[in-house]
Design a protein around this motif. Structure first.
Motif, PDB file in Angstrom:
ATOM      1  N   ASP A  91      13.153  -2.601   2.216  1.00 23.14           N
ATOM      2  CA  ASP A  91      14.451  -2.525   1.533  1.00 23.14           C
ATOM      3  C   ASP A  91      14.689  -3.579   0.457  1.00 23.14           C
ATOM      4  O   ASP A  91      15.836  -3.793   0.051  1.00 23.14           O
ATOM      5  N   TYR A 126      12.026   5.905   7.671  1.00 18.58           N
ATOM      6  CA  TYR A 126      12.623   5.074   6.614  1.00 18.58           C
ATOM      7  C   TYR A 126      14.146   5.038   6.737  1.00 18.58           C
ATOM      8  O   TYR A 126      14.834   4.601   5.823  1.00 18.58           O
ATOM      9  N   ASN A 184       8.776  -7.177   4.833  1.00 19.28           N
ATOM     10  CA  ASN A 184       8.762  -5.935   4.059  1.00 19.28           C
ATOM     11  C   ASN A 184       9.887  -5.024   4.532  1.00 19.28           C
ATOM     12  O   ASN A 184      10.110  -4.887   5.726  1.00 19.28           O
ATOM     13  N   ALA A 226       0.430   5.387  -0.182  1.00 20.66           N
ATOM     14  CA  ALA A 226      -0.521   6.499  -0.239  1.00 20.66           C
ATOM     15  C   ALA A 226      -0.258   7.354  -1.475  1.00 20.66           C
ATOM     16  O   ALA A 226       0.897   7.666  -1.789  1.00 20.66           O
ATOM     17  N   MET A 249      -3.769   3.485   1.247  1.00 19.34           N
ATOM     18  CA  MET A 249      -4.421   3.498   2.556  1.00 19.34           C
ATOM     19  C   MET A 249      -5.719   4.313   2.453  1.00 19.34           C
ATOM     20  O   MET A 249      -5.714   5.419   1.917  1.00 19.34           O
ATOM     21  N   ALA A 281       7.590  -1.727  -1.761  1.00 18.20           N
ATOM     22  CA  ALA A 281       6.973  -0.413  -1.996  1.00 18.20           C
ATOM     23  C   ALA A 281       7.882   0.471  -2.845  1.00 18.20           C
ATOM     24  O   ALA A 281       7.678   0.617  -4.049  1.00 18.20           O
ATOM     25  N   ARG A 282       8.923   1.068  -2.219  1.00 17.21           N
ATOM     26  CA  ARG A 282       9.680   2.127  -2.907  1.00 17.21           C
ATOM     27  C   ARG A 282      10.322   1.677  -4.212  1.00 17.21           C
ATOM     28  O   ARG A 282      10.309   2.432  -5.196  1.00 17.21           O
ATOM     29  N   GLN A 311      -6.530  -1.557   2.054  1.00 10.71           N
ATOM     30  CA  GLN A 311      -6.030  -1.215   3.397  1.00 10.71           C
ATOM     31  C   GLN A 311      -6.819  -0.062   4.004  1.00 10.71           C
ATOM     32  O   GLN A 311      -7.047   0.954   3.336  1.00 10.71           O
ATOM     33  N   ASN A 357      -4.042  -0.854   8.822  1.00  5.52           N
ATOM     34  CA  ASN A 357      -2.755  -0.170   8.913  1.00  5.52           C
ATOM     35  C   ASN A 357      -2.376   0.057  10.385  1.00  5.52           C
ATOM     36  O   ASN A 357      -3.044   0.791  11.103  1.00  5.52           O
ATOM     37  N   LYS A 362      -0.872  -4.759   8.852  1.00  5.91           N
ATOM     38  CA  LYS A 362       0.479  -4.388   8.422  1.00  5.91           C
ATOM     39  C   LYS A 362       1.094  -3.561   9.546  1.00  5.91           C
ATOM     40  O   LYS A 362       0.525  -2.528   9.935  1.00  5.91           O
ATOM     41  N   PRO A 395       0.857  -1.188   0.000  1.00  2.00           N
ATOM     42  CA  PRO A 395       0.000   0.000   0.000  1.00  2.00           C
ATOM     43  C   PRO A 395       0.895   1.240   0.000  1.00  2.00           C
ATOM     44  O   PRO A 395       1.829   1.320   0.810  1.00  2.00           O
TER      45      PRO A 395
HETATM   46  C1  LIG Z   1       5.366   7.403  -0.377  1.00  2.00           C
HETATM   47  C2  LIG Z   1       5.029   6.261   0.549  1.00  2.00           C
HETATM   48  C3  LIG Z   1       3.707   6.044   0.918  1.00  2.00           C
HETATM   49  C4  LIG Z   1       3.372   4.968   1.760  1.00  2.00           C
HETATM   50  N1  LIG Z   1       2.063   4.751   2.074  1.00  2.00           N
HETATM   51  C5  LIG Z   1       1.729   3.687   2.868  1.00  2.00           C
HETATM   52  C6  LIG Z   1       0.374   3.393   3.144  1.00  2.00           C
HETATM   53  O1  LIG Z   1      -0.554   4.045   2.664  1.00  2.00           O
HETATM   54  N2  LIG Z   1       0.116   2.326   3.962  1.00  2.00           N
HETATM   55  C7  LIG Z   1       1.122   1.540   4.498  1.00  2.00           C
HETATM   56  O2  LIG Z   1       0.844   0.586   5.223  1.00  2.00           O
HETATM   57  N3  LIG Z   1       2.403   1.799   4.229  1.00  2.00           N
HETATM   58  C8  LIG Z   1       2.726   2.839   3.412  1.00  2.00           C
HETATM   59  N4  LIG Z   1       4.024   3.062   3.103  1.00  2.00           N
HETATM   60  C9  LIG Z   1       5.056   2.122   3.605  1.00  2.00           C
HETATM   61  C10 LIG Z   1       5.311   0.996   2.581  1.00  2.00           C
HETATM   62  O3  LIG Z   1       4.167   0.243   2.309  1.00  2.00           O
HETATM   63  C11 LIG Z   1       6.430   0.063   3.070  1.00  2.00           C
HETATM   64  O4  LIG Z   1       6.032  -0.528   4.269  1.00  2.00           O
HETATM   65  C12 LIG Z   1       7.767   0.786   3.302  1.00  2.00           C
HETATM   66  O5  LIG Z   1       8.034   1.723   2.286  1.00  2.00           O
HETATM   67  C13 LIG Z   1       8.932  -0.220   3.379  1.00  2.00           C
HETATM   68  O6  LIG Z   1       8.987  -0.968   2.190  1.00  2.00           O
HETATM   69  P1  LIG Z   1      10.073  -0.643   1.012  1.00  2.00           P
HETATM   70  O7  LIG Z   1      11.417  -0.669   1.648  1.00  2.00           O
HETATM   71  O8  LIG Z   1       9.864  -1.745   0.001  1.00  2.00           O
HETATM   72  O9  LIG Z   1       9.750   0.717   0.497  1.00  2.00           O
HETATM   73  C14 LIG Z   1       4.393   4.112   2.257  1.00  2.00           C
HETATM   74  C15 LIG Z   1       5.717   4.334   1.871  1.00  2.00           C
HETATM   75  C16 LIG Z   1       6.044   5.381   1.022  1.00  2.00           C
HETATM   76  C17 LIG Z   1       7.480   5.574   0.625  1.00  2.00           C
END
Ligand SMILES: Cc1cc2nc3c(=O)[nH]c(=O)nc-3n(C[C@H](O)[C@H](O)[C@H](O)COP(=O)(O)O)c2cc1C
Length: 330
Positions: free
Chosen positions: A216, A191, A214, A31, A55, A237-238, A84, A111, A153, A29
């Motif tokens: 990195d 982060y 989840n 945002a 979300m 995510a990223r 979510q 969430n 989550k 997820p």
């Molecule tokens: C811009 C942005 C928006 C995010 N929005 C949500 C969200 O809406 N709900 C959620 O549970 N996590 C959200 N996250 C967290 C990610 O889902 C994820 O848990 C986090 O970035 C770590 O994963 P990654 O290292 O693959 O990025 C967001 C992260 C980023 C960078």
């Protein structure tokens, strides 16, 4: 981890309740980003087993906010899809969950990890990790109204001195949650630093429900590190925002060329202009162009121009001009 084990992971089927996820790789997820348009783009490349919605605030949804109701749109090609929800009020959370089940969600996720002040100041997201009584009430009231799977989550805790992932895992299992997505950082870390694989491995070893790791994961090396925790699946995510083909890349070992990315951006921008009112389309196009520019040669020049774009067409113009420049160079 041996290459053969990674290959085996891509052939694995994960079941969360009655939902089959194959391979057990999830688009997180995100945002503002993981809307129907983006999910379709990611799905188009392949390699992803299930997608998450952005979300959705349970308060906004149940009070009939128009912008929030746009977040319910999805295409059947996106399935299986997890929606979510965020919030603290058990009644509103249950009502939102039911609305999403009725509109076709395959599973609902709560969430417990969002670090943003906008969400935590009213007690939702990561703030629930400091209030396990409310967290339990929220899970219980949502579980009671759903017939589809329920997941949560989480982060590890508010900070290093208040790690609650073990307690939250136990509560979730006792309350009938079907799986846990675990971003292995604390709220305080936001982060920064790196994901803690030990916490993820420990939670996995203590629970009988699936634990999805989840944090990195960007390439095969970091995927292997996450899989070494013993987790049942992996969420990204990223890396997906910068490269929507990351799941395809992980599976095939291949990358996507700049020209293909440019045709994906063109397709996505046209879809955004079709799906949203002008202002929202402009906002999203700027956001995506800014993220994608990080994977494009001379991407900084795009970001500089974006700041002054006032309409969706102006953003599209910046993209077209960049594409013409790249086409000439190739
Ligand atoms: C811009 C942005 C928006 C995010 N929005 C949500 C969200 O809406 N709900 C959620 O549970 N996590 C959200 N996250 C967290 C990610 O889902 C994820 O848990 C986090 O970035 C770590 O994963 P990654 O290292 O693959 O990025 C967001 C992260 C980023 C960078």
């Amino acid at each position: 981890m041996a290459e053969s084990e990674i290959k085996r992971f891509f052939k694995k089927r994960l079941k969360i309740g009655n939902v089959v996820i194959e391979p057990p790789l999830f688009l997180a997820p995100i945002a503002d980003i993981s809307d129907s348009v983006f999910r379709r783009i990611v799905k188009g490349f392949g390699g992803v087993g299930a997608v998450f919605s952005e979300m959705i605030s349970s308060d906004a949804l149940t009070r009939g906010c128009k912008k929030t109701s746009l977040m319910l749109n999805f295409d059947s090609n996106e399935k299986p899809i997890f929606f979510q929800i965020s919030g603290k009020n058990p009644y509103r959370m249950a009502m939102a969950a039911r609305m999403l089940e009725d509109s076709g969600a395959d599973a609902i996720d709560i969430n417990f990890g969002c670090p943003s002040k906008n969400v935590t100041k009213s007690g939702g997201g990561a703030a629930l990790l400091r209030d396990l009584k409310s967290a339990t009430e929220v899970i219980r009231s949502v579980r009671r109204v759903l017939s589809i799977p329920l997941t949560i989550k989480i982060r590890a805790g508010w900070d290093e001195n208040s790690l609650v992932y073990r307690k939250v895992g136990k509560i979730a299992e006792d309350e009938g949650v079907d799986a846990i997505f675990f971003h292995g950082r604390t709220r305080k870390q936001m982060y920064s630093g790196s994901v803690n694989y030990r916490w993820i491995g420990e939670l996995k070893s203590k629970l009988t429900i699936p634990v999805i790791g989840n944090g990195d994961v960007v390439d095969r090396y970091s995927l292997a590190k996450m899989l070494e925790t013993g987790c049942d699946g992996v969420m990204i995510a990223r890396a997906a925002i910068k490269k929507p083909w990351v799941f395809y890349s992980l599976m095939s070992g291949k990358d996507v060329e700049v020209l293909s990315l440019l045709s994906v951006i063109e397709k996505q921008f046209k879809m955004l202009m079709d799906c949203y009112p002008e202002n929202l389309a402009k906002h999203k196009m700027k956001l995506f162009m800014s993220w994608y520019s990080r994977s494009l040669p001379d991407g900084k020049s795009i970001r500089v121009q974006l700041s002054s774009a006032k309409t969706a067409f102006e953003v599209y113009g910046i993209f077209e001009e960049y594409r013409n420049r790249v086409n000439q160079a190739f």
